[in-house]
Structures are given as structure tokens and as C-alpha cells.
Scaffold this active site. Sequence first.
Site, PDB file in Angstrom:
ATOM      1  N   HIS A  90       0.709  -1.047  -0.178  1.00 40.00           N
ATOM      2  CA  HIS A  90      -0.191  -0.279  -0.115  1.00 40.00           C
ATOM      3  C   HIS A  90       1.371   1.237  -0.270  1.00 40.00           C
ATOM      4  CE1 HIS A  90       0.657   0.557   4.367  1.00 40.00           C
ATOM      5  NE2 HIS A  90       0.800  -0.240   4.734  1.00 40.00           N
ATOM      6  N   ASP A  91       0.472   1.937  -0.606  1.00 34.46           N
ATOM      7  CA  ASP A  91       0.897   3.606  -0.973  1.00 34.46           C
ATOM      8  C   ASP A  91       2.790   3.888  -1.602  1.00 34.46           C
ATOM      9  OD1 ASP A  91      -1.089   4.597   0.736  1.00 34.46           O
ATOM     10  OD2 ASP A  91      -0.380   3.581   2.260  1.00 34.46           O
ATOM     11  N   GLY A 108       5.167  -1.383   2.617  1.00 37.87           N
ATOM     12  CA  GLY A 108       3.702  -0.484   2.179  1.00 37.87           C
ATOM     13  C   GLY A 108       5.500   0.909   2.327  1.00 37.87           C
TER      14      GLY A 108
END
Length: 226
Positions: A90-91, A108
Site C-alpha cells: 500500500h501507498d 508499504g
Amino acid sequence: MVLGEDCTLISHVVLEGRTTIGARNVFHPFCAVGIAPQDLKYQGEPTETVIGDDNTIRENVTISRGTAKGGGVTRVGSNCLIMAYAHIGHDSQVGSHVIMANAATLAGHVTIEDYATVGAFSPVHQFCTVGAHAYIGGGTIVTQDVLPFSLTSSRRENKAFGINKVGLARRGFSPERLERLQKAFRLLLAAKMNTTQAVAKMRELEGEDVALLVGFIERSERGVIK
């Protein structure tokens, strides 16, 4: 969900969430794109995944969407090759012309700049940046930023410790065959000789197994692990 023109979804592809995908991307079986982040703090916020054009996403790749506190968007640029079992957490922000080899893993908030290569089985720690045109060798654990233009790899500490005696005995190798191989390996690994000198001595030993070993060493183009 926005899916650009001329994309190919081969089979069993999962595209989920607020995901925007450009043109001419190819998604191979069992990849999952835009799935919920693996973050215990995620509570279903409307975060996104954005993917550019002309990417190849191979089998079992996972790409997680962003988190509210991490910027909200996971991005992949264009002309990337994401090989089987790779993970983009994520991100993360992945540039263009990036190669992620099999099972490369981004935690992440990782940034991969343009034209970088992440080798097979290489995990990249969260918040690290891999600079443009960098090449990370396979099996390298990345816990700090990787310099642009660099060749970065873990130390190779591989070592041969002798013959596979138990396995060979189970395959029916006689004690005499095992002894000849042990003599050959002692010359190669324990004697104070370089490989060329050891091979010359090994040629004096009898047996097809030793001859096979010698032939293997002589054919090797990358050198052998000793």
C-alpha cells in the site's frame, strides 16, 4: 473502476476497489490488483490504485491500494514488468520501465524510481527508496535507500561443504564410489590449490563420477561454488 483500452485479462484476474488502469496492460492469471491494504489500521476508506500503460502483470502478483494516512494512492507507472508472485504494498510509488523479478516484495510506502530493477526474492523495507536505474541483485534484503545507477547486492557467502554423502548412498552409490568422490572434493575444497591445480590432480583419480565432476568444472562459465 476504470479499465483502459486494449487491456488483456487472461483469466481469474481480480481488479478491485477504486482502481484506474491505463491502456494495453496485460494481466496474467490469479493476479489481484487494487485489493485492500494489509494494514490493521485500514477501515475501508476510499483509497485508490493507479496504473499506467503497457505494463505486464504476471501470475499471482498482488498490488494493494493506498491508505488514508499514507497518501491514499498506490501507483505503478508505464512499461513495467512485474513478474510472478511479486507484491506492491500500500501507498508504494513505482515508476516507469521498472522490473520486479519473481517474488520481489515492496512493503508499504516504498518508492521505486524509473528504470530500476528489483531482483527475485528481494524484500524492500517500508519507506525505502530505490533510485533510478539501480539494479538490486536477487535475494537482497533492502533496509535503506538504494543509490541511483548502482548495482546493489547482498554478500554471497555460498560454500560447498563436501559431497552429498547421505543422498548419494540412498541412490545406491557404493562405498568405493563415495570414497573416490570424497578424495576429489578434498582436492578441490581443502587442499591449498587453485581450481586449475585441483582439477589437474583430480584427473589422476579413477572413475566416471570424478570425470563427470571434472567435466562440469571445465564447462562452467560463471565459476563454481567452493
